[in-house]
Design an enzyme around this catalytic site. Structure first.
Site, short mmCIF file in Angstrom:
data_model
loop_
_atom_site.label_atom_id
_atom_site.label_comp_id
_atom_site.label_asym_id
_atom_site.label_seq_id
_atom_site.Cartn_x
_atom_site.Cartn_y
_atom_site.Cartn_z
N HIS A 169 0.86 -1.18 0.00
CA HIS A 169 0.00 0.00 0.00
C HIS A 169 0.89 1.24 0.00
O HIS A 169 1.85 1.30 0.77
CB HIS A 169 -0.90 -0.02 1.24
CG HIS A 169 -2.05 0.94 1.17
ND1 HIS A 169 -1.89 2.31 1.21
CD2 HIS A 169 -3.39 0.73 1.04
CE1 HIS A 169 -3.07 2.89 1.13
NE2 HIS A 169 -3.99 1.96 1.02
N ARG B 62 -6.48 10.23 -0.13
CA ARG B 62 -6.23 10.69 -1.50
C ARG B 62 -7.51 10.76 -2.30
O ARG B 62 -7.67 11.60 -3.19
CB ARG B 62 -5.22 9.76 -2.17
CG ARG B 62 -3.79 9.99 -1.68
CD ARG B 62 -2.79 9.02 -2.28
NE ARG B 62 -2.95 7.68 -1.75
CZ ARG B 62 -3.04 6.58 -2.47
NH1 ARG B 62 -2.98 6.65 -3.80
NH2 ARG B 62 -3.17 5.41 -1.89
#
Length: 562
Positions: free
Chosen positions: A328, A348
């Site tokens: 990740h 994000r």
């Protein structure tokens, strides 16, 4: 006062100084950094992703996938000797006889158990720790489902296939994406409280590699909320579901026809073994983050040690795409106490931007995870534009304050309360300061080969969730893991019930572990020394060099003396 060291303050000021210009472009919908072309993605992956390093893979020398290249650490595990001797066990009088045995108490296992109970059949749910202690509980960002008018399962399918580098099993992706809206509704019916707007409509956010907003969430507690509901529903069926906690399976048991018919459980509290006999077996033991592949920190829960892979492989089940690991992009790089902790992609998705020590946005924020992670590594290593921590780690900034500026005051506090609370413990206010992040070992892209009914290559054995392979190809998109374990946990429960019903009137199976004896023999014939054993059950974090000074027969794989 900032929770960051004084020497980082100059870089933090640069991030704040560049924020207004980045914010203006984001508000206007102008890309500060364009999304990469396919060629650019391949280039950054080949040069910087850990999967592509020269020593990342090697061929496995035994078992159904003999000769195939896999992640080196996984090969070491599969080439370990079985941790038990079959001759030590009497399997003739099982401790449990049931219709369906479910190994693993996370989301996939719980969803499967509920379906077995709803069908009026009996299940034993065996789990290593407690029901719910799993990666399912720890996931944050959301679950993908095409519930919007501008979206469809077909578009979702195309996103997932592209994100997986076109290596996905199309049959599995079709099942997952078509079932998604129905599963979202079913979870809400069970009690999951999806985020909704003032009109009662489901709220959706963007995710990396997706072309539509389809991320359903429960703030940043999505996994915990779903697991809460599934766990409670499992416990609502005490007459049908027998829960056996702190009892991981260590080997599958087969019947006279060589089909899955149960498992040997190890009670970690008493040290005793229990035999379970079943008409159908579902394996949903999750991933392998605690193997710390290539030395990376991990987001995974304490028991994520690939036990299911080992057991299934010993029994002759084929594995798929075991050469692919998901790192990740945004794991915590500071403070040291939470290194590897997941910083959800939802940051994000809400507009958070990864920037380097100069305050420059250096990659499109919503690239597929593997591309984003490789770009972070490139920025921190080749370009030397990362920020070093007091312990010598390195990371990049994830500019979180821009989220409130883009979406309105209070957005971070409302959408990401768990993240706010976690960082505040260390004096970091993510509403006014960015977070320091670096890729962290997150997900097992490959796993046991299954079809859309979750059948493995071993009759009687079904697999659901992260333990399975083929759904996500060689890279999973955000939100498809929660969807995966719910869709295929549901399907596994129903498929296992159909088999159990067909076998219910047969004489009890005669159980054996001949496959374990055969696997040991294959290891010996391959000339592989008996230096480690698996499944390992729990990670070993004690220093083996220190332990060796006291005893010579310490086994770092088992985490014990032999």
């Amino acid at each position: 006062m900032s929770g960051y060291p004084e020497y980082m303050q100059a870089s933090l000021k640069k991030v704040a100084a560049t924020r207004p210009a980045r914010l203006e472009k984001a508000r206007e919908g102008r890309e500060v950094v364009k999304a990469m072309t396919l060629a650019e993605r391949e280039d950054v992956l080949n040069k910087f992703h850990p999967d592509y390093l020269p020593d990342a893979r090697k061929p496995v020398r035994v078992g159904p996938n003999k000769g195939e290249e896999m992640t080196s650490r996984v090969v070491d595990l599969l080439e370990s000797y079985p941790r038990i001797n079959p001759d030590d066990f009497d399997l003739s009088e099982p401790d449990y006889d049931t219709d369906v045995l479910i190994i693993g108490g996370g989301g996939g296992g719980c969803m499967a158990a509920i379906q077995v109970a709803n069908a009026g059949m009996n299940a034993v749910l065996a789990t290593k720790l407690r029901v719910g202690d799993s990666n399912s509980m720890m996931s944050q960002g959301g679950m993908q489902a095409a519930v919007n008018p501008h979206d469809s399962p077909t578009i979702h399918y195309l996103d997932a296939i592209g994100g997986g580098h076109f290596d996905n099993n199309p049959e599995l992706v079709q099942a997952m994406t078509i079932d998604a809206p129905r599963i979202a509704a079913y979870l809400e019916e069970l009690g999951v409280m999806w985020d909704k707007d003032s009109e009662g409509r489901l709220m959706t956010e963007s995710g990396g590699g997706t072309s539509r907003r389809r991320m359903l969430s429960c703030r940043d507690y999505t996994g915990a909320e779903i697991q809460r509901v599934l766990r409670d529903e499992v416990k609502n069926h005490p007459d049908k579901i027998t829960i056996v906690e702190y009892s991981p399976a260590v080997e599958l048991l087969l019947d006279e026809a060589g089909e899955a018919a149960g498992a040997l459980l190890y009670n970690m509290e008493t040290g005793e073994y229990n035999v379970v006999r079943a008409h159908s077996v579902i394996i949903s033991t999750g991933g392998y983050g605690r193997l710390h592949i290539k030395g990376f920190a991990t987001t995974n829960h304490y028991g994520a040690t690939a036990d299911g892979l080992v057991m299934a492989y010993h029994a002759g089940t084929k594995l798929l795409y075991m050469d692919s690991v998901q790192f990740h992009p945004t794991g915590a790089a500071y403070p040291e106490q939470i290194v590897g902790f997941l910083i959800t992609e939802k940051v994000r998705g809400l507009g958070g931007q990864p920037v380097n020590k100069e305050g420059e946005l250096f990659v499109f924020p919503l690239e597929p995870r593997d591309v984003e992670a490789a770009s972070f590594i490139r920025e921190s290593t080749e370009r030397s534009l990362g920020i070093e921590t007091p312990t010598g780690r390195v990371g990049v900034w994830l500019d979180s304050p821009i989220v409130n500026l883009l979406n309105g005051p209070g957005t971070i506090q409302t959408a990401l309360p768990a993240m706010v609370r976690q960082l505040k413990r260390f004096g970091i206010d993510m509403t006014s300061e960015p977070m320091l992040v670096y890729p962290t070992l997150h997900y097992q892209n490959g796993g046991i080969e299954i079809n859309a009914d979750t059948e493995t290559t071993l009759a009687g054995l079904y697999a659901a969730g992260e333990i399975s392979g083929g759904v996500h190809g060689r890279n999973r998109l955000m939100g498809n893991s929660i969807l995966d374990y719910n869709v295929f946990g549901y399907r596994a429960g129903h498929a296992a019930v159909q088999r159990a019903k067909a076998l219910v009137d047969r004489p009890p199976a005669k159980l054996h572990m001949d496959h374990v004896r055969a696997y040991r023999k294959e290891l010996e014939e391959a000339g592989i020394p008996e230096t480690s054993h698996a499944p390992i059950l729990l990670p070993e974090y004690r220093n083996p060099e220190v332990l060796k000074k006291h005893r010579k027969d310490y086994d770092p794989f088992l985490g014990e003396f032999i």
